[in-house]
Design an enzyme around this catalytic site. Sequence first.
Site, PDB file in Angstrom:
ATOM      1  N   HIS A 274      10.412  -1.646  -1.421  1.00 49.37           N
ATOM      2  CA  HIS A 274       9.807  -1.218  -0.487  1.00 49.37           C
ATOM      3  C   HIS A 274       9.589   0.345  -1.326  1.00 49.37           C
ATOM      4  O   HIS A 274      10.077   1.175  -0.592  1.00 49.37           O
ATOM      5  CB  HIS A 274       9.787  -1.019   1.461  1.00 49.37           C
ATOM      6  CG  HIS A 274       9.807  -2.204   1.904  1.00 49.37           C
ATOM      7  ND1 HIS A 274       9.560  -2.094   2.456  1.00 49.37           N
ATOM      8  CD2 HIS A 274      11.673  -2.482   2.195  1.00 49.37           C
ATOM      9  CE1 HIS A 274      10.128  -3.759   3.509  1.00 49.37           C
ATOM     10  NE2 HIS A 274      11.124  -3.914   2.841  1.00 49.37           N
ATOM     11  N   THR A 275       8.158   0.283  -2.101  1.00 51.51           N
ATOM     12  CA  THR A 275       8.751   1.387  -2.770  1.00 51.51           C
ATOM     13  C   THR A 275       8.379   3.156  -2.188  1.00 51.51           C
ATOM     14  O   THR A 275       8.875   3.384  -2.923  1.00 51.51           O
ATOM     15  CB  THR A 275       7.257   0.827  -3.528  1.00 51.51           C
ATOM     16  OG1 THR A 275       6.484   1.003  -3.821  1.00 51.51           O
ATOM     17  CG2 THR A 275       7.867  -0.098  -5.022  1.00 51.51           C
ATOM     18  N   CYS A 276       7.538   2.837  -0.857  1.00 55.49           N
ATOM     19  CA  CYS A 276       7.279   4.246  -0.712  1.00 55.49           C
ATOM     20  C   CYS A 276       7.984   4.644  -0.164  1.00 55.49           C
ATOM     21  O   CYS A 276       8.307   5.626  -0.048  1.00 55.49           O
ATOM     22  CB  CYS A 276       5.611   3.253   0.190  1.00 55.49           C
ATOM     23  SG  CYS A 276       5.014   2.780  -0.226  1.00 55.49           S
ATOM     24  N   PHE A 277       9.069   4.307   0.399  1.00 54.15           N
ATOM     25  CA  PHE A 277      10.046   4.342   1.093  1.00 54.15           C
ATOM     26  C   PHE A 277      11.393   4.719  -0.038  1.00 54.15           C
ATOM     27  O   PHE A 277      12.817   4.717   0.677  1.00 54.15           O
ATOM     28  CB  PHE A 277      10.507   3.921   2.491  1.00 54.15           C
ATOM     29  CG  PHE A 277       9.350   3.525   2.991  1.00 54.15           C
ATOM     30  CD1 PHE A 277       9.087   5.218   3.833  1.00 54.15           C
ATOM     31  CD2 PHE A 277       9.059   2.057   3.390  1.00 54.15           C
ATOM     32  CE1 PHE A 277       7.725   4.295   4.833  1.00 54.15           C
ATOM     33  CE2 PHE A 277       7.515   2.271   4.804  1.00 54.15           C
ATOM     34  CZ  PHE A 277       7.133   3.827   4.595  1.00 54.15           C
TER      35      PHE A 277
ATOM     36  N   THR B 166       0.714  -1.554   0.590  1.00 55.38           N
ATOM     37  CA  THR B 166       0.121   0.101  -0.122  1.00 55.38           C
ATOM     38  C   THR B 166       1.335   0.789  -0.057  1.00 55.38           C
ATOM     39  O   THR B 166       2.347   1.222   0.153  1.00 55.38           O
ATOM     40  CB  THR B 166      -0.722   0.087   1.312  1.00 55.38           C
ATOM     41  OG1 THR B 166       0.084   0.244   1.906  1.00 55.38           O
ATOM     42  CG2 THR B 166      -1.707  -0.985   1.389  1.00 55.38           C
TER      43      THR B 166
END
Length: 697
Positions: free
Chosen positions: A661-664, A375
């Site tokens: 972890h693409t969000c970070f 997400t």
Amino acid sequence: MPVSNSSAVCGPLTTRKPGKSWTTWSPLFPPFAEEKRSIPQPKASKVAWTNSSQLLTRTTARLLLLTCRYLWYLRLLPLWMDLPKELHSYCAPIALEFCKLLRKVVNEDSLYAWCRSTLSVLLESVSSSMGLMRTKVKGFTVQEIFPFFNELVSHLSEELDSSLYSTTSEGPSSSHFREFVAFLNPLRSAIIEQVESRIPISIDYHPLYRDEIRNLHLIFDKLLHKMKNCLIRVEEILVARGSNGDEFVHSGWSQYLSILKELNGISKLYQGAEEKFWMVLRNMKASLCALIIRFSRRDDDNQWLLEHKDVTDFESRRHLVMMMFPEVKDDYEELHEMLIDRSQLLAESFEYIARVDPESLHAGLFMEFKNEEATGPGVLREWFLLVCQAIFNPENALFLPCAYDRRRFFPNPASRMDPLHLEYFSFAGRVIALALMHKVQVGIVFDRVFFLQLAGMDISLEDIREADPCLYSSCKKILEMDAEFIDSDALGLTFVREVEELGSRTVVELCAGGKSIVVNSRNRQEYVNLLIRDRFSTSTSEQVDYFSQGFGHILSNSRLQKIFFQSLELEDLDRMLYGSESPICVDDWKAHTEYNGYKESDPQITWFWEIVREMSADQRKQLLFFWTSVKYLPVEGFRCLASRLYIYKTSEPCDYLPSSHTCFYRICFPPYPSMGEMRKRLNVITQEHIRCSFGTW
């Protein structure tokens, strides 16, 4: 505080010792607490003072000043802001007379400053309620308010000088500037009404307000000269310190743009003034752009800055149009949540975006794919890429690619075969606007014709070169043909156009009775114009309108939709939607990457960057997308991403593939024992068919 005893009112006002002057201490209420005033006591031997009107006026004013201070302290004076707006017109003349009286006596006293400020707000209120075009605002004339305007010009001039020579100066104060504008507006409006249609006017023109017209022109020249010097100083500091970060700006420059805006308004009154104003800004373009990026705000009126795009650059124009969008919220509870099945991506995305109140989209989006753990922002970036690919896929018949540049798209005239096509165009407009709002580059750009249609601008023959090369070539030949040849009707052309949709051909008249109008040397330009209009405007007008409406739904004010596109060059929008077209620079990538668990000198990190350098341009894109869900970098490169990138060391077995972890902006992998082993794992994750959503949140 009730006052029933007269001594309670008079007692604190004055004290006197025998043989001394009457002394008044101001009440302890801002902004007068620190002040002390004395009123001379008349001596018996000087009875002539009663015959001096000047002294009487000064004494009366001081007594009035004292009474006002005390009544203000006791809250017995009604606050103008508490009064209904319709009463402001009755209060303004009283405030004017009081200001004129105080000005004769104390001038720069803080009570006088407060009263002048009150008068300015009342004047602003009355002017707005009566309409700006009034030669006489109810209760006072231009000649009466010009002295107050002059005072504020002097204050601003001094403060501009201060900001010029001192980087610690606070510069022009917001209160002085607000009053300056409040007095300027009725002055400018009175001049406009007086000279009527003769704007721009010559300063030698002699209407009713000839002195004020000349003085306002002198003030314009004076302030423009000071602003030019300030912009030169800004540029000198930019060159000396560099423009990276905010270290080169200081608060003393915060009113520069606002002052320039008002000077722009004044310049429109006088012959040659507007050209002079914009010439200064052209010469000071670097300073102006730096001020725009640092000090322009969402609640400002910034449209004047976009009147002449040659005084701005891409970054400043982008900054100005991005402020037309609502600000994306950080609180997940305010975001519009979407849970989408990848196999039904377009249909379910349509339901989530097109079927909701636009207001619910203004805070931003929260995205999740069904049956997947990931997400957050990384997944949202991936969704934008996938849904834009689906919308602009020619198989879905909404848009067509240009023949010479298949990144560029324009509406498909045949889209009407789908009964929901207009709703899908509105949906497409919302998606593109949301992608811009979230600063996601989606790898899609618009054809010039489509861009001009969105901006509400006319389409010329040169504009259709990429959208329809065949039509462009045919029209060009018709316009360049020998007049005698085309008048011979050798081409057999009439004012009609053949349209082919899904295998069937129809003939469309370009004007009333077009079938019977033969194209000749006299009307061929009109024929070409009508042909272009029918092909690109008439045939897709509904699609463009619905796309525009959808785009406008996401803006803070939907009426800004055309202004948004008018404010940009096509190349600007290309950069915002597509991002950088340059190959990914490995050195820039490495410079913006940090390590956790690894050190830069570790062999695994050395191997990693060597392998990345060996990759093809497409493989690097795939790796970056796997790592960050960013497939298209901003034009400025890695420094304009939302975060630095990270490589994390994991304790997993060495036969595991990397994860992300693409969000970070994190990629994680174990300490592979050899460069060959690492290359094998990285080659797997950069394959097109498995890179999507391979990472985690």
